[in-house]
Motif scaffolding. Sequence first.
Motif, PDB file in Angstrom:
ATOM      1  N   ALA A  15       0.831  -1.206   0.000  1.00 13.75           N
ATOM      2  CA  ALA A  15       0.000   0.000   0.000  1.00 13.75           C
ATOM      3  C   ALA A  15       0.868   1.259   0.000  1.00 13.75           C
ATOM      4  N   TYR A  16       0.436   2.247  -0.763  1.00 13.48           N
ATOM      5  CA  TYR A  16       1.092   3.544  -0.818  1.00 13.48           C
ATOM      6  C   TYR A  16       0.040   4.611  -0.523  1.00 13.48           C
ATOM      7  N   TYR A  17       0.464   5.666   0.154  1.00 15.10           N
ATOM      8  CA  TYR A  17      -0.459   6.721   0.540  1.00 15.10           C
ATOM      9  C   TYR A  17       0.122   8.097   0.250  1.00 15.10           C
ATOM     10  N   ALA A  18      -0.766   9.024  -0.005  1.00 15.52           N
ATOM     11  CA  ALA A  18      -0.363  10.423  -0.041  1.00 15.52           C
ATOM     12  C   ALA A  18      -0.015  10.853   1.379  1.00 15.52           C
ATOM     13  N   ASP A  19       0.919  11.755   1.502  1.00 11.23           N
ATOM     14  CA  ASP A  19       1.331  12.218   2.830  1.00 11.23           C
ATOM     15  C   ASP A  19       0.149  12.802   3.612  1.00 11.23           C
ATOM     16  N   SER A  20      -0.768  13.416   2.917  1.00  8.00           N
ATOM     17  CA  SER A  20      -1.896  14.087   3.574  1.00  8.00           C
ATOM     18  C   SER A  20      -2.864  13.119   4.246  1.00  8.00           C
ATOM     19  N   VAL A  21      -2.824  11.841   3.866  1.00  6.33           N
ATOM     20  CA  VAL A  21      -3.768  10.873   4.438  1.00  6.33           C
ATOM     21  C   VAL A  21      -3.065   9.764   5.211  1.00  6.33           C
ATOM     22  N   LYS A  22      -1.760   9.739   5.148  1.00  5.83           N
ATOM     23  CA  LYS A  22      -1.004   8.678   5.809  1.00  5.83           C
ATOM     24  C   LYS A  22      -1.309   8.663   7.302  1.00  5.83           C
ATOM     25  N   GLY A  23      -1.600   7.486   7.820  1.00  3.29           N
ATOM     26  CA  GLY A  23      -1.929   7.347   9.232  1.00  3.29           C
ATOM     27  C   GLY A  23      -3.408   7.493   9.535  1.00  3.29           C
ATOM     28  N   ARG A  24      -4.186   8.000   8.577  1.00  4.61           N
ATOM     29  CA  ARG A  24      -5.636   8.152   8.777  1.00  4.61           C
ATOM     30  C   ARG A  24      -6.440   7.232   7.856  1.00  4.61           C
ATOM     31  N   PHE A  25      -5.922   7.003   6.652  1.00  5.92           N
ATOM     32  CA  PHE A  25      -6.629   6.194   5.670  1.00  5.92           C
ATOM     33  C   PHE A  25      -5.946   4.825   5.549  1.00  5.92           C
ATOM     34  N   ALA A  26      -6.736   3.822   5.212  1.00 10.77           N
ATOM     35  CA  ALA A  26      -6.189   2.488   4.981  1.00 10.77           C
ATOM     36  C   ALA A  26      -6.875   1.873   3.770  1.00 10.77           C
ATOM     37  N   ILE A  27      -6.064   1.393   2.831  1.00  9.44           N
ATOM     38  CA  ILE A  27      -6.591   0.779   1.625  1.00  9.44           C
ATOM     39  C   ILE A  27      -6.418  -0.728   1.725  1.00  9.44           C
ATOM     40  N   SER A  28      -7.391  -1.451   1.199  1.00 13.26           N
ATOM     41  CA  SER A  28      -7.308  -2.905   1.200  1.00 13.26           C
ATOM     42  C   SER A  28      -8.001  -3.439  -0.043  1.00 13.26           C
ATOM     43  N   ARG A  29      -7.619  -4.626  -0.453  1.00 13.59           N
ATOM     44  CA  ARG A  29      -8.231  -5.236  -1.627  1.00 13.59           C
ATOM     45  C   ARG A  29      -8.611  -6.671  -1.322  1.00 13.59           C
ATOM     46  N   ASP A  30      -9.644  -7.118  -2.013  1.00 11.15           N
ATOM     47  CA  ASP A  30     -10.099  -8.500  -1.908  1.00 11.15           C
ATOM     48  C   ASP A  30     -10.192  -9.029  -3.328  1.00 11.15           C
ATOM     49  N   ASN A  31      -9.155  -9.722  -3.764  1.00 10.95           N
ATOM     50  CA  ASN A  31      -9.114 -10.194  -5.153  1.00 10.95           C
ATOM     51  C   ASN A  31     -10.215 -11.217  -5.437  1.00 10.95           C
ATOM     52  N   ALA A  32     -10.579 -11.982  -4.444  1.00  8.82           N
ATOM     53  CA  ALA A  32     -11.625 -12.990  -4.647  1.00  8.82           C
ATOM     54  C   ALA A  32     -12.966 -12.336  -4.979  1.00  8.82           C
ATOM     55  N   LYS A  33     -13.187 -11.122  -4.434  1.00  8.29           N
ATOM     56  CA  LYS A  33     -14.443 -10.414  -4.677  1.00  8.29           C
ATOM     57  C   LYS A  33     -14.282  -9.266  -5.668  1.00  8.29           C
ATOM     58  N   ASN A  34     -13.062  -9.108  -6.202  1.00  8.41           N
ATOM     59  CA  ASN A  34     -12.809  -8.029  -7.172  1.00  8.41           C
ATOM     60  C   ASN A  34     -13.173  -6.662  -6.604  1.00  8.41           C
ATOM     61  N   THR A  35     -12.789  -6.432  -5.353  1.00  4.36           N
ATOM     62  CA  THR A  35     -13.136  -5.176  -4.704  1.00  4.36           C
ATOM     63  C   THR A  35     -11.915  -4.530  -4.048  1.00  4.36           C
ATOM     64  N   VAL A  36     -12.006  -3.238  -3.845  1.00  5.78           N
ATOM     65  CA  VAL A  36     -11.009  -2.493  -3.096  1.00  5.78           C
ATOM     66  C   VAL A  36     -11.748  -1.516  -2.187  1.00  5.78           C
ATOM     67  N   HIS A  37     -11.208  -1.330  -1.002  1.00  9.17           N
ATOM     68  CA  HIS A  37     -11.854  -0.479  -0.016  1.00  9.17           C
ATOM     69  C   HIS A  37     -10.897   0.608   0.469  1.00  9.17           C
ATOM     70  N   LEU A  38     -11.459   1.716   0.892  1.00  6.96           N
ATOM     71  CA  LEU A  38     -10.669   2.787   1.492  1.00  6.96           C
ATOM     72  C   LEU A  38     -11.340   3.181   2.798  1.00  6.96           C
ATOM     73  N   GLN A  39     -10.717   2.808   3.892  1.00  6.67           N
ATOM     74  CA  GLN A  39     -11.195   3.205   5.210  1.00  6.67           C
ATOM     75  C   GLN A  39     -10.614   4.567   5.535  1.00  6.67           C
ATOM     76  N   MET A  40     -11.482   5.541   5.743  1.00 10.33           N
ATOM     77  CA  MET A  40     -11.034   6.908   5.986  1.00 10.33           C
ATOM     78  C   MET A  40     -11.421   7.304   7.406  1.00 10.33           C
ATOM     79  N   ASN A  41     -10.433   7.464   8.259  1.00 12.28           N
ATOM     80  CA  ASN A  41     -10.649   7.821   9.663  1.00 12.28           C
ATOM     81  C   ASN A  41     -10.216   9.252   9.936  1.00 12.28           C
ATOM     82  N   ARG A  42     -10.730   9.794  11.007  1.00 16.85           N
ATOM     83  CA  ARG A  42     -10.361  11.162  11.448  1.00 16.85           C
ATOM     84  C   ARG A  42     -10.416  12.124  10.268  1.00 16.85           C
TER      85      ARG A  42
END
Length: 122
Positions: free
Chosen positions: A57-84
Amino acid sequence: VQLQASGGGLVQAGEFLRLSCAASGRTVNNLNMGWFRQAPGKEREFVATVTWISNIAYYADSVKGRFAISRDNAKNTVHLQMNRLKPEDTAVYYCSASAGAMTRDPLGINYWGQGTLVTVSS
């Protein structure tokens, strides 16, 4: 590849949202999946990506530590958890997919979703 983004909405500063992107048309197992955003009057900017190889995973500096990206290849999906969330996170968020090496440049993206609006009030 068709990308369908969802999960945007209106929240207050400090709250969270989870964006989802569902891919169809082909497998995304060999594509980097990510998110960009575009605020009114500004250029589209990189937010986060997760590579197809090694699942890094790579992040922009502005979101690092607050956002988390994840993928599920079995479901062909990607998620972005955005906190704070902050008011400056307000933008239309676009799901993206790209082949080859990871890129933060919108010009290097092969596929775009339709965008989902995130509004963060102060």
